[in-house]
Write a protein that holds these residues in place. Sequence first.
Motif, PDB file in Angstrom:
ATOM      1  N   ALA A   1      17.253  -1.913  -3.474  1.00 15.54           N
ATOM      2  CA  ALA A   1      17.141  -1.503  -2.239  1.00 15.54           C
ATOM      3  C   ALA A   1      15.761  -0.610  -1.835  1.00 15.54           C
ATOM      4  CB  ALA A   1      18.294  -0.275  -1.958  1.00 15.54           C
ATOM      5  N   GLU A   2      15.507   0.301  -2.951  1.00 17.00           N
ATOM      6  CA  GLU A   2      14.210   0.914  -2.696  1.00 17.00           C
ATOM      7  C   GLU A   2      13.168   0.082  -2.636  1.00 17.00           C
ATOM      8  OE1 GLU A   2      16.617   1.671  -4.886  1.00 17.00           O
ATOM      9  OE2 GLU A   2      17.369   3.573  -4.401  1.00 17.00           O
ATOM     10  N   HIS A   3      12.990  -0.957  -3.174  1.00 19.58           N
ATOM     11  CA  HIS A   3      11.813  -2.176  -3.146  1.00 19.58           C
ATOM     12  C   HIS A   3      12.148  -3.243  -2.181  1.00 19.58           C
ATOM     13  CE1 HIS A   3       9.664  -0.370  -6.168  1.00 19.58           C
ATOM     14  NE2 HIS A   3      10.455  -0.292  -7.171  1.00 19.58           N
ATOM     15  N   GLY A   4      13.069  -3.010  -1.417  1.00 20.79           N
ATOM     16  CA  GLY A   4      13.331  -4.049  -0.225  1.00 20.79           C
ATOM     17  C   GLY A   4      14.391  -4.722  -0.144  1.00 20.79           C
ATOM     18  N   PHE A   5      15.474  -4.994  -1.197  1.00 18.95           N
ATOM     19  CA  PHE A   5      16.647  -5.677  -0.964  1.00 18.95           C
ATOM     20  C   PHE A   5      17.303  -5.533   0.407  1.00 18.95           C
ATOM     21  CE2 PHE A   5      21.133  -6.469  -1.217  1.00 18.95           C
ATOM     22  CZ  PHE A   5      21.104  -7.477  -1.967  1.00 18.95           C
ATOM     23  N   PRO A   6      17.573  -6.500   1.092  1.00 18.09           N
ATOM     24  CA  PRO A   6      17.697  -7.798   0.755  1.00 18.09           C
ATOM     25  C   PRO A   6      16.389  -8.743   0.537  1.00 18.09           C
ATOM     26  CG  PRO A   6      18.685  -7.737   2.581  1.00 18.09           C
ATOM     27  CD  PRO A   6      18.330  -6.539   2.389  1.00 18.09           C
ATOM     28  N   LEU A   7      15.447  -8.247   1.629  1.00 16.00           N
ATOM     29  CA  LEU A   7      14.468  -9.210   1.720  1.00 16.00           C
ATOM     30  C   LEU A   7      13.010  -8.603   1.924  1.00 16.00           C
ATOM     31  CD1 LEU A   7      14.165 -12.376   2.057  1.00 16.00           C
ATOM     32  CD2 LEU A   7      14.118 -11.940   4.591  1.00 16.00           C
ATOM     33  N   ARG A   8      11.990  -8.773   1.137  1.00 19.02           N
ATOM     34  CA  ARG A   8      10.681  -8.213   1.635  1.00 19.02           C
ATOM     35  C   ARG A   8       9.798  -9.326   1.524  1.00 19.02           C
ATOM     36  NH1 ARG A   8       8.509  -4.082  -2.537  1.00 19.02           N
ATOM     37  NH2 ARG A   8       6.493  -4.453  -1.259  1.00 19.02           N
ATOM     38  N   LEU A   9       8.548  -9.303   2.378  1.00 20.83           N
ATOM     39  CA  LEU A   9       7.697 -10.191   2.537  1.00 20.83           C
ATOM     40  C   LEU A   9       6.558  -9.818   1.515  1.00 20.83           C
ATOM     41  CD1 LEU A   9       6.622 -12.805   3.977  1.00 20.83           C
ATOM     42  CD2 LEU A   9       5.265 -11.273   5.485  1.00 20.83           C
ATOM     43  N   VAL A  10       6.102 -10.810   0.616  1.00 23.69           N
ATOM     44  CA  VAL A  10       5.019 -10.706  -0.478  1.00 23.69           C
ATOM     45  C   VAL A  10       3.829 -11.450   0.235  1.00 23.69           C
ATOM     46  CG1 VAL A  10       4.350 -11.036  -2.592  1.00 23.69           C
ATOM     47  CG2 VAL A  10       6.391 -10.133  -2.224  1.00 23.69           C
ATOM     48  N   VAL A  11       2.703 -11.021   0.432  1.00 22.20           N
ATOM     49  CA  VAL A  11       1.624 -11.589   0.743  1.00 22.20           C
ATOM     50  C   VAL A  11       0.340 -11.332  -0.173  1.00 22.20           C
ATOM     51  CG1 VAL A  11       0.028 -12.317   2.710  1.00 22.20           C
ATOM     52  CG2 VAL A  11       2.101 -11.543   3.051  1.00 22.20           C
ATOM     53  N   PRO A  12       0.324 -11.954  -1.249  1.00 21.12           N
ATOM     54  CA  PRO A  12      -0.616 -11.436  -2.440  1.00 21.12           C
ATOM     55  C   PRO A  12      -1.947 -11.126  -2.278  1.00 21.12           C
ATOM     56  CG  PRO A  12       0.929 -13.236  -3.300  1.00 21.12           C
ATOM     57  CD  PRO A  12       1.119 -13.280  -1.705  1.00 21.12           C
ATOM     58  N   HIS A  13      -2.584 -12.005  -1.321  1.00 27.32           N
ATOM     59  CA  HIS A  13      -4.097 -11.721  -1.081  1.00 27.32           C
ATOM     60  C   HIS A  13      -4.325 -10.740  -0.193  1.00 27.32           C
ATOM     61  CE1 HIS A  13      -2.797 -14.672   2.128  1.00 27.32           C
ATOM     62  NE2 HIS A  13      -3.670 -14.272   2.840  1.00 27.32           N
ATOM     63  N   LEU A  14      -3.319 -10.000   0.490  1.00 25.84           N
ATOM     64  CA  LEU A  14      -3.424  -8.945   1.294  1.00 25.84           C
ATOM     65  C   LEU A  14      -2.808  -7.643   0.705  1.00 25.84           C
ATOM     66  CD1 LEU A  14      -2.866 -10.646   4.940  1.00 25.84           C
ATOM     67  CD2 LEU A  14      -5.097 -10.378   3.619  1.00 25.84           C
ATOM     68  N   TYR A  15      -3.290  -6.483   1.321  1.00 29.77           N
ATOM     69  CA  TYR A  15      -2.773  -5.262   1.029  1.00 29.77           C
ATOM     70  C   TYR A  15      -1.218  -5.264   1.097  1.00 29.77           C
ATOM     71  CZ  TYR A  15      -7.270  -2.747   0.285  1.00 29.77           C
ATOM     72  OH  TYR A  15      -8.349  -2.355  -0.611  1.00 29.77           O
ATOM     73  N   ALA A  16      -0.663  -4.593   0.266  1.00 30.69           N
ATOM     74  CA  ALA A  16       0.991  -4.667   0.194  1.00 30.69           C
ATOM     75  C   ALA A  16       1.774  -4.451   1.545  1.00 30.69           C
ATOM     76  CB  ALA A  16       1.393  -4.048  -0.856  1.00 30.69           C
ATOM     77  N   TRP A  17       0.988  -3.511   2.369  1.00 33.26           N
ATOM     78  CA  TRP A  17       1.744  -2.770   3.534  1.00 33.26           C
ATOM     79  C   TRP A  17       1.988  -4.098   4.730  1.00 33.26           C
ATOM     80  CZ3 TRP A  17      -3.828  -1.826   4.159  1.00 33.26           C
ATOM     81  CH2 TRP A  17      -4.409  -2.510   5.261  1.00 33.26           C
ATOM     82  N   LYS A  18       0.989  -5.104   4.416  1.00 36.30           N
ATOM     83  CA  LYS A  18       1.078  -6.467   5.143  1.00 36.30           C
ATOM     84  C   LYS A  18       2.549  -7.153   4.936  1.00 36.30           C
ATOM     85  CE  LYS A  18      -2.469  -6.387   7.856  1.00 36.30           C
ATOM     86  NZ  LYS A  18      -2.105  -6.597   9.314  1.00 36.30           N
ATOM     87  N   GLY A  19       3.170  -6.800   3.560  1.00 33.85           N
ATOM     88  CA  GLY A  19       4.355  -7.150   3.580  1.00 33.85           C
ATOM     89  C   GLY A  19       5.606  -6.387   3.370  1.00 33.85           C
ATOM     90  N   PRO A  20       6.171  -6.103   4.465  1.00 34.06           N
ATOM     91  CA  PRO A  20       7.244  -5.055   4.953  1.00 34.06           C
ATOM     92  C   PRO A  20       8.278  -5.424   3.980  1.00 34.06           C
ATOM     93  CG  PRO A  20       6.519  -6.065   6.866  1.00 34.06           C
ATOM     94  CD  PRO A  20       5.843  -6.842   5.715  1.00 34.06           C
ATOM     95  N   LYS A  21       9.027  -4.232   3.671  1.00 33.89           N
ATOM     96  CA  LYS A  21      10.370  -4.370   2.952  1.00 33.89           C
ATOM     97  C   LYS A  21      11.386  -4.337   4.161  1.00 33.89           C
ATOM     98  CE  LYS A  21       9.096  -0.817  -0.633  1.00 33.89           C
ATOM     99  NZ  LYS A  21       9.675   0.653  -1.082  1.00 33.89           N
ATOM    100  N   TRP A  22      12.722  -4.829   3.750  1.00 33.35           N
ATOM    101  CA  TRP A  22      13.831  -4.730   4.553  1.00 33.35           C
ATOM    102  C   TRP A  22      13.439  -5.777   5.651  1.00 33.35           C
ATOM    103  CZ3 TRP A  22      12.424   0.633   3.735  1.00 33.35           C
ATOM    104  CH2 TRP A  22      12.516   0.763   2.503  1.00 33.35           C
ATOM    105  N   VAL A  23      12.768  -6.854   5.618  1.00 39.66           N
ATOM    106  CA  VAL A  23      12.382  -7.609   6.798  1.00 39.66           C
ATOM    107  C   VAL A  23      13.747  -8.425   7.562  1.00 39.66           C
ATOM    108  CG1 VAL A  23      11.430  -9.839   7.393  1.00 39.66           C
ATOM    109  CG2 VAL A  23      10.252  -8.482   5.701  1.00 39.66           C
ATOM    110  N   ARG A  24      13.590  -8.457   8.604  1.00 39.26           N
ATOM    111  CA  ARG A  24      14.582  -9.153   9.467  1.00 39.26           C
ATOM    112  C   ARG A  24      14.491 -10.153  10.417  1.00 39.26           C
ATOM    113  NH1 ARG A  24      19.304  -5.759  10.146  1.00 39.26           N
ATOM    114  NH2 ARG A  24      20.222  -7.837  10.950  1.00 39.26           N
ATOM    115  N   GLY A  25      13.042 -10.367  10.454  1.00 32.67           N
ATOM    116  CA  GLY A  25      12.555 -11.706  11.304  1.00 32.67           C
ATOM    117  C   GLY A  25      11.250 -11.653  11.485  1.00 32.67           C
ATOM    118  N   ILE A  26      10.840 -12.890  12.226  1.00 28.15           N
ATOM    119  CA  ILE A  26       9.246 -12.856  12.591  1.00 28.15           C
ATOM    120  C   ILE A  26       9.221 -13.512  14.023  1.00 28.15           C
ATOM    121  CG2 ILE A  26       8.518 -13.355  10.439  1.00 28.15           C
ATOM    122  CD1 ILE A  26       8.177 -16.501  11.163  1.00 28.15           C
TER     123      ILE A  26
END
Length: 210
Positions: A145-170
């Motif tokens: 949960a602390e690392h984003g379960f159930p879903l987080r976005l990973v965008v490896p070529h950008l800084y990690a804040w561009k890949g939020p934890k706990w994503v719900r949509g786009i």
Amino acid sequence: MGQPENRENRGAAQSELPPGQRLQRGWPVTHYGPVPKFKPERWEFRVFGATADGDKHCWSHQDFSALPFSSVVADLHCVTKFSMLGAEWGGVQARAILDLAPPAPDATHVMVWAEYGFSSNLRLADFASEHTLFATHKDGELLTAEHGFPLRLVVPHLYAWKGPKWVRGIEYMTADRRGFWEERGYHNIGDPWSEQRYSYQEEPGDGPEL
């Protein structure tokens, strides 16, 4: 937690770090606000905004979990200057979502929405990268949960804040606008190799027009 690397590996890994970053052995927990409680029966992933058909598309947690599973070996670079190299991320490719719920032809950007109204904006090309992944697993284990379960976005070529934890949509957008951290002084693009950390570093064209 990561394992200590030996001297031989350290030199090779250090050469892969973007400027200003340091090699991280573990995985620190970094986020703004509390960890949300996951309620699978109420969880929904939404795609809305400038969709090709003009409709909103939704997946329940069960349906989203049934989408094709992919793996990507990629790094994670935090703007706080730590980098975690060579993690194996598992989940659903962003490209799969683009195929299932395509954007309108004039869409140029994506706003990624997460719990508590948190948001982060991306250029559509960054979102469509073959390495961009809605992650449910890291190194074969479910995310905590602390690392984003159930879903987080990973965008490896950008800084990690561009890949939020706990994503719900786009949200597909036909014009750029800043997300949560971008409105608070962080760079609109966030390329770690160019050290695009803060908004004062932006060049013309990097951010939304005022």
